[in-house]
Structures are given as structure tokens and as C-alpha cells.
Design a protein around this motif. Structure first.
Motif, PDB file in Angstrom:
ATOM      1  N   ALA A  14      -0.383  -6.798 -16.411  1.00  0.00           N
ATOM      2  CA  ALA A  14      -1.425  -5.792 -16.171  1.00  0.00           C
ATOM      3  C   ALA A  14      -2.061  -6.005 -14.795  1.00  0.00           C
ATOM      4  CB  ALA A  14      -2.473  -5.848 -17.271  1.00  0.00           C
ATOM      5  N   ILE A  15      -2.329  -7.253 -14.457  1.00  0.00           N
ATOM      6  CA  ILE A  15      -2.916  -7.559 -13.149  1.00  0.00           C
ATOM      7  C   ILE A  15      -1.936  -7.177 -12.042  1.00  0.00           C
ATOM      8  CG2 ILE A  15      -3.686  -9.441 -11.644  1.00  0.00           C
ATOM      9  CD1 ILE A  15      -4.656 -10.792 -14.311  1.00  0.00           C
ATOM     10  N   HIS A  16      -0.655  -7.426 -12.283  1.00  0.00           N
ATOM     11  CA  HIS A  16       0.348  -7.045 -11.298  1.00  0.00           C
ATOM     12  C   HIS A  16       0.390  -5.530 -11.125  1.00  0.00           C
ATOM     13  CE1 HIS A  16       3.862  -7.033  -8.812  1.00  0.00           C
ATOM     14  NE2 HIS A  16       4.465  -6.232  -9.650  1.00  0.00           N
ATOM     15  N   SER A  17       0.180  -4.805 -12.184  1.00  0.00           N
ATOM     16  CA  SER A  17       0.155  -3.340 -12.093  1.00  0.00           C
ATOM     17  C   SER A  17      -0.974  -2.874 -11.175  1.00  0.00           C
ATOM     18  CB  SER A  17      -0.014  -2.721 -13.478  1.00  0.00           C
ATOM     19  OG  SER A  17       1.064  -3.078 -14.299  1.00  0.00           O
ATOM     20  N   ILE A  18      -2.114  -3.530 -11.244  1.00  0.00           N
ATOM     21  CA  ILE A  18      -3.227  -3.206 -10.344  1.00  0.00           C
ATOM     22  C   ILE A  18      -2.827  -3.517  -8.909  1.00  0.00           C
ATOM     23  CG2 ILE A  18      -5.603  -3.812  -9.720  1.00  0.00           C
ATOM     24  CD1 ILE A  18      -6.028  -4.405 -12.755  1.00  0.00           C
ATOM     25  N   CYS A  19      -2.169  -4.653  -8.714  1.00  0.00           N
ATOM     26  CA  CYS A  19      -1.692  -5.039  -7.388  1.00  0.00           C
ATOM     27  C   CYS A  19      -0.725  -3.985  -6.840  1.00  0.00           C
ATOM     28  CB  CYS A  19      -1.017  -6.410  -7.459  1.00  0.00           C
ATOM     29  SG  CYS A  19      -0.438  -7.055  -5.888  1.00  0.00           S
ATOM     30  N   LEU A  20       0.220  -3.558  -7.665  1.00  0.00           N
ATOM     31  CA  LEU A  20       1.170  -2.529  -7.241  1.00  0.00           C
ATOM     32  C   LEU A  20       0.461  -1.226  -6.902  1.00  0.00           C
ATOM     33  CD1 LEU A  20       4.213  -2.956  -9.662  1.00  0.00           C
ATOM     34  CD2 LEU A  20       4.100  -3.507  -7.231  1.00  0.00           C
ATOM     35  N   TYR A  21      -0.502  -0.834  -7.705  1.00  0.00           N
ATOM     36  CA  TYR A  21      -1.221   0.418  -7.487  1.00  0.00           C
ATOM     37  C   TYR A  21      -1.878   0.423  -6.107  1.00  0.00           C
ATOM     38  CZ  TYR A  21      -4.741   4.060  -7.970  1.00  0.00           C
ATOM     39  OH  TYR A  21      -5.534   5.157  -7.766  1.00  0.00           O
ATOM     40  N   PHE A  22      -2.623  -0.634  -5.786  1.00  0.00           N
ATOM     41  CA  PHE A  22      -3.292  -0.672  -4.489  1.00  0.00           C
ATOM     42  C   PHE A  22      -2.306  -0.888  -3.346  1.00  0.00           C
ATOM     43  CE2 PHE A  22      -7.056  -0.998  -7.077  1.00  0.00           C
ATOM     44  CZ  PHE A  22      -7.969  -0.239  -6.353  1.00  0.00           C
ATOM     45  N   GLY A  23      -1.214  -1.599  -3.604  1.00  0.00           N
ATOM     46  CA  GLY A  23      -0.167  -1.725  -2.592  1.00  0.00           C
ATOM     47  C   GLY A  23       0.463  -0.377  -2.285  1.00  0.00           C
ATOM     48  N   PHE A  24       0.727   0.396  -3.325  1.00  0.00           N
ATOM     49  CA  PHE A  24       1.300   1.733  -3.137  1.00  0.00           C
ATOM     50  C   PHE A  24       0.321   2.657  -2.415  1.00  0.00           C
ATOM     51  CE2 PHE A  24       4.349   1.381  -7.034  1.00  0.00           C
ATOM     52  CZ  PHE A  24       5.066   0.411  -6.366  1.00  0.00           C
ATOM     53  N   LEU A  25      -0.968   2.562  -2.739  1.00  0.00           N
ATOM     54  CA  LEU A  25      -1.968   3.375  -2.032  1.00  0.00           C
ATOM     55  C   LEU A  25      -1.987   3.029  -0.543  1.00  0.00           C
ATOM     56  CD1 LEU A  25      -5.073   3.409  -4.430  1.00  0.00           C
ATOM     57  CD2 LEU A  25      -3.499   5.283  -3.943  1.00  0.00           C
ATOM     58  N   ARG A  28       1.075   4.536   1.131  1.00  0.00           N
ATOM     59  CA  ARG A  28       0.925   5.993   1.294  1.00  0.00           C
ATOM     60  C   ARG A  28       0.023   6.339   2.473  1.00  0.00           C
ATOM     61  NH1 ARG A  28      -0.684   9.083  -3.755  1.00  0.00           N
ATOM     62  NH2 ARG A  28      -0.135  10.795  -2.404  1.00  0.00           N
ATOM     63  N   ARG A  29      -0.889   5.447   2.840  1.00  0.00           N
ATOM     64  CA  ARG A  29      -1.766   5.715   3.986  1.00  0.00           C
ATOM     65  C   ARG A  29      -1.008   5.601   5.310  1.00  0.00           C
ATOM     66  NH1 ARG A  29      -6.834   6.565   2.565  1.00  0.00           N
ATOM     67  NH2 ARG A  29      -7.623   6.463   4.684  1.00  0.00           N
ATOM     68  N   PHE A  30       0.128   4.891   5.311  1.00  0.00           N
ATOM     69  CA  PHE A  30       0.874   4.676   6.544  1.00  0.00           C
ATOM     70  C   PHE A  30       2.088   5.580   6.710  1.00  0.00           C
ATOM     71  CE2 PHE A  30      -1.388   0.623   6.395  1.00  0.00           C
ATOM     72  CZ  PHE A  30      -1.844   0.560   7.692  1.00  0.00           C
ATOM     73  N   PHE A  31       2.706   5.969   5.623  1.00  0.00           N
ATOM     74  CA  PHE A  31       3.942   6.747   5.711  1.00  0.00           C
ATOM     75  C   PHE A  31       3.751   8.118   5.068  1.00  0.00           C
ATOM     76  CE2 PHE A  31       5.526   2.292   5.396  1.00  0.00           C
ATOM     77  CZ  PHE A  31       6.009   2.205   6.693  1.00  0.00           C
ATOM     78  N   TYR A  39      10.956   3.820  -0.279  1.00  0.00           N
ATOM     79  CA  TYR A  39      11.638   2.612   0.187  1.00  0.00           C
ATOM     80  C   TYR A  39      10.649   1.451   0.312  1.00  0.00           C
ATOM     81  CZ  TYR A  39      14.387  -0.474   3.147  1.00  0.00           C
ATOM     82  OH  TYR A  39      15.035  -1.561   3.660  1.00  0.00           O
ATOM     83  N   SER A  40       9.515   1.705   0.944  1.00  0.00           N
ATOM     84  CA  SER A  40       8.509   0.657   1.133  1.00  0.00           C
ATOM     85  C   SER A  40       7.950   0.182  -0.198  1.00  0.00           C
ATOM     86  CB  SER A  40       7.366   1.167   2.010  1.00  0.00           C
ATOM     87  OG  SER A  40       7.861   1.556   3.262  1.00  0.00           O
ATOM     88  N   MET A  41       7.700   1.101  -1.105  1.00  0.00           N
ATOM     89  CA  MET A  41       7.184   0.732  -2.419  1.00  0.00           C
ATOM     90  C   MET A  41       8.205  -0.107  -3.183  1.00  0.00           C
ATOM     91  SD  MET A  41       5.300   4.222  -3.568  1.00  0.00           S
ATOM     92  CE  MET A  41       3.893   4.859  -2.702  1.00  0.00           C
ATOM     93  N   GLY A  42       9.477   0.248  -3.050  1.00  0.00           N
ATOM     94  CA  GLY A  42      10.531  -0.539  -3.686  1.00  0.00           C
ATOM     95  C   GLY A  42      10.590  -1.954  -3.148  1.00  0.00           C
TER      96      GLY A  42
END
Length: 174
Positions: A14-25, A28-31, A39-42
């Protein structure tokens, strides 16, 4: 049977899911192109060096998650110059350093870029001091509070006071 360790592993996911969510956000701000975003999210989610290479019960997951949230708000601040985003980043960086000393890297990033921004706004330097003065005081307090919390929270038989370098007692004398 569902035991405490399985519950802790689920919490780690669950904590990793939060990490992924903010990483993906942040990505998205850069690309803008969806193919680059995907690709970057993967890469962020599935590389072996990723946070989620294995489900772990340790403080690394918390540190990575808090660092990722702090980095997201830092990115928002850098792109928009909204001071509230800087302070949110500072809050999560403070929590990050309390979880693991490696979080000090986020403090360095915040301090370096805030100083650079303040110096670039030399004509409004007094305004910059008013804007970032509380942030500098907050950083100092968090860095001062970390060794105190470390001393209080560390078990009595752990043998020493690590302060910012929490594993200093485990290092060799060399």
C-alpha cells in the motif's frame, strides 16, 4: 492464517502504491507525450532498482515514499513558484529524514534551489527572506530534532547515539 507479517507486507504494498502515485504525478509534469509518460512510469515501477523489487518490511519503503512525495511538491514549487508547495515538500522531507537519514538529500535539494531562486530575485531579497526564512528555521529544527528523536526512540541496548548517521555504530573504526 493471516499473521502480523502478512499484514505488514500488505502495508508495504500500500505504501508503495502511494510512492508510485506521486512518482507518476511527477513524471506527468515533465512529459506531455503519453508514450514517454508510459515508458518513464514503467521504468520507475519495474526496474530491479525500483522501490518495489521485493516486498520488504523496513524503513526504506517509507523513506522512498516520503521522498517521492517531497520531490513531487518540490517539482510543483519549481514549476509554479507557489510557496505552499515548497512548504509541503519541506514537511515530507522532514518526515523522510526522521524515517531514514538518507532523507537529508531532499533537504539539500530544497535548500540549494531555494537559495538559487532567492539569489536570482536579488531585487526582492527582503521578500525572499520573508518567504524562505521560516523554511530555513523549519529545516534547522528538523535537523536538530532528528538526533533527539533518535536518542529517545532507540532501544536502550542498541549501543550508541547515531544522530544523522543512524548506522554509524555499525561502521568499522576505519
Amino acid at each position: 492464517e493471516f499473521n502480523l507479517y502478512q499484514f505488514m507486507m500488505l502495508c508495504s504494498v500500500a505504501i508503495h502504491s502511494i510512492c508510485l502515485y506521486f512518482g507518476f504525478l511527477t513524471i506527468r509534469r515533465f512529459f506531455n507525450r503519453p508514450s514517454l509518460q508510459l515508458y518513464s512510469m514503467g521504468l520507475f515501477a519495474f526496474l530491479p532498482a525500483s522501490v518495489m523489487h521485493s516486498v520488504a518490511i523496513n524503513n526504506d519503503q517509507w523513506m522512498f515514499t516520503l521522498f517521492t512525495v517531497a520531490f513531487y511538491y518540490f517539482t510543483v514549487w519549481w514549476q509554479t513558484k507557489v510557496t505552499a508547495a515548497y512548504y509541503k515538500s519541506l514537511l515530507f522531507a522532514s518526515l523522510c529524514i526522521l524515517v531514514k537519514a538518507s532523507g537529508i538529500v531532499m533537504f539539500a535539494l530544497l535548500g540549494f534551489f531555494a537559495l538559487g531562486y532567492a539569489l536570482s530575485q536579488r531585487q526582492n531579497f527582503i521578500l525572499m527572506i520573508k518567504r524562505f526564512g521560516p523554511a530555513a528555521a523549519f529545516m534547522f529544527a528538523a535537523l536538530l530534532f532528528n538526533p533527539i528523536l533518535d536518542k529517545i526512540a532507540r532501544p536502550g541496548n542498541s549501543g550508541g547515539f547515531g544522530g544523522i548517521i543512524g548506522n554509524a555504530g555499525g561502521l568499522g573504526s576505519g
